[in-house]
Design an enzyme around this catalytic site. Structure first.
Site, PDB file in Angstrom:
ATOM      1  N   ILE A 144       0.868  -1.180   0.000  1.00 53.02           N
ATOM      2  CA  ILE A 144       0.000   0.000   0.000  1.00 53.02           C
ATOM      3  C   ILE A 144       0.905   1.230   0.000  1.00 53.02           C
ATOM      4  O   ILE A 144       2.092   1.143   0.306  1.00 53.02           O
ATOM      5  CB  ILE A 144      -0.989   0.028   1.195  1.00 53.02           C
ATOM      6  N   ASP A 145       0.332   2.355  -0.343  1.00 47.01           N
ATOM      7  CA  ASP A 145       1.108   3.580  -0.488  1.00 47.01           C
ATOM      8  C   ASP A 145       1.776   3.996   0.823  1.00 47.01           C
ATOM      9  O   ASP A 145       1.305   3.673   1.910  1.00 47.01           O
ATOM     10  CB  ASP A 145       0.207   4.727  -0.946  1.00 47.01           C
ATOM     11  N   LYS A 146       2.843   4.768   0.670  1.00 43.53           N
ATOM     12  CA  LYS A 146       3.580   5.293   1.821  1.00 43.53           C
ATOM     13  C   LYS A 146       2.649   6.001   2.803  1.00 43.53           C
ATOM     14  O   LYS A 146       2.732   5.798   4.012  1.00 43.53           O
ATOM     15  CB  LYS A 146       4.659   6.268   1.334  1.00 43.53           C
TER      16      LYS A 146
END
Length: 350
Positions: free
Chosen positions: A157-159
């Protein structure tokens, strides 16, 4: 060359960081030649079919733009080959970074990722990542130490997205879970705050997601299947808060930045999403006090308002379906409370 299964690799990565594996400058005397044929002469152990797959996945870049396998190289072309995993000679250093572990057994590990933590080391993030933390936590697990580049990672998942990630602790679990992601049988829900008052209580967003030709760091929705991968997001309104809407998103596919791209495409970007235009006022009034209110909201949660709430899948050992949930993080709760308070006391002005 590690081009094997590059399309499958991209399938499961919601936060896909690309790593440069090869860089060439075409010789001045080079005649026109298809790029897949040219690279077969330059890349050790590469096959034409794998190079064509890399081109289809936008992993072959010429002069900073992705090209197809039919592209003909010209003298002084700058060619890069980028892939979702780092070169095999990259060493991942174990770091004793605290992890929010919700569940662990001999096969899997469930982590509630915090905002700001990059999943995999990249050019500008060589330490402090989830992979560094996993290398420490799983240092006594042979599968993790043997797969040092990405110990147990099945998806990302995104930062700046928080929430659940499942980690495999052995090769069988890795294969078993990856197959479920590939076949889209994983049940995933996200909680999000989107700009604007959503027109319908529920709906489905579809289209082909691919990299933007103008900026390879962002993605967009296309109608042409040759420009991207098919994507499906189902959403349901949970709460209307005047100028923003709390929604639940259920992923049928898991493309890079899928929810962010889908909501942007229908004019309701995620609140605070600087990449897709949600970091400025999209809906609301022109009053100074409203602008101050929104700026305060951005300060409370200086990232996209997106949380990976739940994961459901078939356990690799028991073969039974399991579900995991995670609580909203503090900044998300504070932002939600602030908008609830605003919606309660302020009338909506068209």
């Amino acid at each position: 060359m590690y081009i094997k299964a590059v399309n499958e690799e991209a399938e499961n990565n919601e936060d896909q960081e690309l790593f440069e594996h090869y860089r060439f400058t075409v010789e001045k005397g080079q005649g026109l030649l298809r790029i897949d044929k040219y690279l077969m002469l330059r890349v050790p152990n590469a096959t034409r079919s794998k190079l064509q797959q890399a081109c289809d996945a936008d992993c072959v870049i010429v002069n900073e733009k992705p090209v197809k396998s039919s592209y003909r190289v010209k003298p002084l072309d700058l060619i890069s080959i980028v892939l979702p995993t780092p070169p095999v000679d990259v060493e991942i250093l174990p770091e004793n970074i605290p992890l929010n572990i919700l569940y662990e057994d001999e096969d899997i590990l469930l982590i509630n990722k915090e905002a700001g933590m990059v999943v995999h080391p990249g050019y500008n993030n060589t330490t402090g990542t989830l992979v560094n933390a996993l290398a420490w936590h799983l240092k006594d697990v042979s599968f993790a130490t043997e797969n040092n580049i990405r110990p147990g990672l099945v998806h990302r998942i995104d930062k700046n997205t928080t929430g659940l990630l499942v980690i495999a602790k052995n090769e069988y679990a890795m294969t078993f879970l990856a197959k479920q992601f590939y076949e889209h049988t994983i049940k995933r829900t996200y909680i999000a705050i989107a700009w604007g008052d959503m027109p319908n209580d529920e709906g489905t967003i579809t289209g082909y997601i691919g990299r933007s030709a103008r900026d390879r760091k962002i993605f967009q929705l296309f109608e042409d299947e040759e420009k991207g991968k098919w994507s499906v997001t189902h959403y349901k309104v949970l709460e209307r808060l005047h100028y923003v809407t709390l929604i639940e998103c259920r992923l049928e596919t898991g493309r890079t930045h899928q929810i962010r791209v889908h909501l942007k495409s229908i004019g309701h970007p995620l609140f605070g999403d600087e990449t897709y235009g949600g970091d400025k006022i999209i809906k609301g009034t022109t009053f100074t006090k409203y602008k101050q209110f929104v700026d305060n909201c951005f300060a409370i949660m200086p990232r996209q308002a997106l949380h990976a709430r739940s994961l459901g899948f078939i356990h690799p050992r028991t073969k039974k379906e399991v579900f995991f949930d995670s609580e909203l993080p503090d900044d998300f709760i504070k932002l939600l409370d602030k908008w609830r308070n605003y919606a309660h006391y302020k009338p909506m002005e068209e």
